[in-house]
Design an enzyme around this catalytic site. Sequence first.
Site, PDB file in Angstrom:
ATOM      1  N   SER A 110      -5.079  -2.674  -5.813  1.00  0.00           N
ATOM      2  CA  SER A 110      -3.873  -3.427  -5.477  1.00  0.00           C
ATOM      3  C   SER A 110      -3.111  -3.778  -6.743  1.00  0.00           C
ATOM      4  O   SER A 110      -3.692  -3.865  -7.828  1.00  0.00           O
ATOM      5  CB  SER A 110      -4.237  -4.714  -4.739  1.00  0.00           C
ATOM      6  OG  SER A 110      -4.840  -5.646  -5.638  1.00  0.00           O
ATOM      7  N   ASP A 111      -1.807  -4.009  -6.599  1.00  0.00           N
ATOM      8  CA  ASP A 111      -1.111  -4.736  -7.645  1.00  0.00           C
ATOM      9  C   ASP A 111      -1.661  -6.163  -7.620  1.00  0.00           C
ATOM     10  O   ASP A 111      -2.295  -6.595  -6.652  1.00  0.00           O
ATOM     11  CB  ASP A 111       0.402  -4.703  -7.411  1.00  0.00           C
ATOM     12  CG  ASP A 111       1.193  -4.905  -8.693  1.00  0.00           C
ATOM     13  OD1 ASP A 111       0.639  -5.466  -9.660  1.00  0.00           O
ATOM     14  OD2 ASP A 111       2.373  -4.514  -8.728  1.00  0.00           O
ATOM     15  N   TRP A 112      -1.398  -6.907  -8.686  1.00  0.00           N
ATOM     16  CA  TRP A 112      -2.033  -8.225  -8.854  1.00  0.00           C
ATOM     17  C   TRP A 112      -1.519  -9.213  -7.804  1.00  0.00           C
ATOM     18  O   TRP A 112      -0.321  -9.428  -7.675  1.00  0.00           O
ATOM     19  CB  TRP A 112      -1.782  -8.718 -10.262  1.00  0.00           C
ATOM     20  CG  TRP A 112      -2.868  -8.346 -11.232  1.00  0.00           C
ATOM     21  CD1 TRP A 112      -3.501  -9.192 -12.097  1.00  0.00           C
ATOM     22  CD2 TRP A 112      -3.483  -7.064 -11.436  1.00  0.00           C
ATOM     23  NE1 TRP A 112      -4.476  -8.520 -12.810  1.00  0.00           N
ATOM     24  CE2 TRP A 112      -4.486  -7.217 -12.428  1.00  0.00           C
ATOM     25  CE3 TRP A 112      -3.318  -5.800 -10.853  1.00  0.00           C
ATOM     26  CZ2 TRP A 112      -5.296  -6.158 -12.863  1.00  0.00           C
ATOM     27  CZ3 TRP A 112      -4.110  -4.741 -11.280  1.00  0.00           C
ATOM     28  CH2 TRP A 112      -5.086  -4.930 -12.270  1.00  0.00           C
TER      29      TRP A 112
END
Length: 786
Positions: A226-228
Amino acid sequence: MTDLESRIDKAIEALDLPAKVRLLTGSALFALHPEPAIGLAGLVVSDGPTGVRGSEFVDGEITCLLPNATLLAQHWDPEVTREAGALLADEAANQHIHVVLGPTINLHRTPLGGRLFEAYSEDPLLTGKLAVAYVQGLQGKGISATPKHYLANESETDRFTVDSVVDERTLREVYLLPFEMAVAEANPWSLMASYNSINGTTATEHAPLIVELLKGEWGYDGLVMSDWFATRSAAASTNGGLDLVMPGPQGPWGEQLVAAVRAGEVEESTVDEHLRRLLRLADRVGAFGEEREWPEGLPAPDSPERREQLKRLAAGGMTVLKNENSALPLREGEKVALIGRHALEPVAQGGGSARVRPPHVVSMAEALDASVVDGVEVRTGETAPLPGMLRDPETGAPGIRVITRDQDGVVVDSRHRESAEIFAGDLGRFDNAASLELIAEVTRTERLRVGLRGPGAWQFTAPGVHDDVVLGAGDGPGGGVLNPPAWTVDIDLEEGARISATTPGETGMRVLGLVARRAPKPPAEVISDAVRAAREADAAVVVVGLTAEQETEGVDKTTLALPGEQDALVSAVAAVAKRTLVVVNAATPVLMPWLEDVDAVLWAGLPGQEAGAAVAAALTGEVEPAGRLVTTFPARDGDGPAWSTTPVDGKLPYAEGIAVGYRGWNEEPLFWFGHGLGYTKWQYGEAGLSVGERVESARVEVTNTGERHGREVVQVYLRPEGEPVRLIGWAGVELAPGESALVDVPCDERVQRLWDNGSWRPLPLGGEVLIARGLGDVRAKIRVGA
């Protein structure tokens, strides 16, 4: 079954469900959990893509700051991005980093996009080929690349909630193509899903894009992270193909995912598959089984080898947009006036998570033999002070002192920080403090703008100043981190004067810092000084540009106009100077209302740590600025096939379809995609094609008819009947004056196909092929087909 897959099977069998799930969420902001029982070491990841920042968000290791992605892309040479990837692999190895979060291979859909400086181009083929080489350069040295952001993340406004509405043909032919090429030709070991939704489904839960297309149809065997803070569910994201949630240790998986498996909402075999991909990544980077040995003796970021390399990479990608009467390069021995705030304080990198801490940033004032005049103010917000502006009051070393106290006001810790900002809220040393004080002395006697950055309640003191300040966090995820708010005051200070900012400790991640820079003068005074210097010089070099306020993660632009009174500065200088040469220190298009009044324009991008040295090399001709534009420059705000980045009712329609960028331009832009003059002249001879079921290659003789050695980029476009024009191939050639070469340009079949009703078919062979120096300078047209 391979030995690796057998080892992975045994490792998975050795763990119970909670232990498996634990490994699928990060252990910290930029780290993953180890598991000694199965021989898994902890992986460390780092933001990229133009430097390896390391696991500290600010004040981390000093590392190389490369030219930004568009500047590298302007070489139109995959070997350049391969070299950049290999350099970043060395930087990662220096810090024992396993995974670099780059390259960014979203497209320049609209010039307003705040994060375009991290992405290569508006063209999918150019982006894909450059990305392939970058990934190969990194992974060839055992460091994982992470192409991002999958998918349709071309702007920043409401990026956490926006739904990008894109038809299937456009997704396949345009936005998926760079990812498809990277997977097919370079097999990146990890890949990052974006924040946004695509056609109603959030990217981290998008089974059709991740499970069916990426892992199924394309056969991708790497890991999808995932992106953060992008993951919002347990069962939906796990079943949707996401393999790893970042960051940690908290997140939506953990106990919730264990419960979802036990409730039958997620099969344990699905968890096993995600863990398999994580262990495969760990093996590839040397963290599963026998741990890797990290190389020693690699060049330091400030070594002569790195400095020369980074200067060459920056200068060679710079683009000559205009050069009337050979105004450039500068003549030896002439008197030069160097004008502009960017000449003194170059913008070397964009804002947001991509920022790194370089060993230095060379200014143009340092590198060019010229009389220097400050320019008009270019900022409305504040960034960290330039190195050398502040010093620790206890040690005298450059930087600041950070003092933490407990509830009783007793000092718990006092330490020096080399940079003037800190990161609080990541299980680090500042998290449990009752208060934090940032304190420093200024290093010069003059009128300064001083203050503080970061959300929270503050007390600020300086000679004659004591203020209570309250600053709120910015909008969206990471608002207090990516774009921290600031408060400042302009005062006359003596060297050694002390400034201090104190804030209570609180939960949540924050970037906190001090502000110190020369106070801006009134524009009329600055412009008057510039005019006086320009009138007395043989050539006036005016340096203008954008800042990290416009080119940053988390925020899109609202206009392409240069900030402040920079246009007025250029016009005033051009009215009196013998020759006016404009250097634009920006990564993405700007308006140029003064273009007709100046003699030359050099597009300098965000040049990295050797910024001034690279600009000087380009201006003097030490290195030919042979770059070609990678995006189309509008002449006015609003021009082009796509403009607004603001969702309507949460949706952002990609209404232009496949006609993105230059493909969709109907009017004349300021500069076409592919434009770039270099420092010599080129003649094209007879051109020909090799054509089967598609255009397989083009060839043309080119001759350097100028007086200098130069590099030419032969560009080949196809304009099919009833379809938008598209780049299908290009090739570079370097020739001495008077030298000729027959240039053969392979043409890619992937941009000569049509996604139609769920499958690919070849584009009908018809229309014309354009052989060009850029779409504004077509040198040959050849009909193909019926």
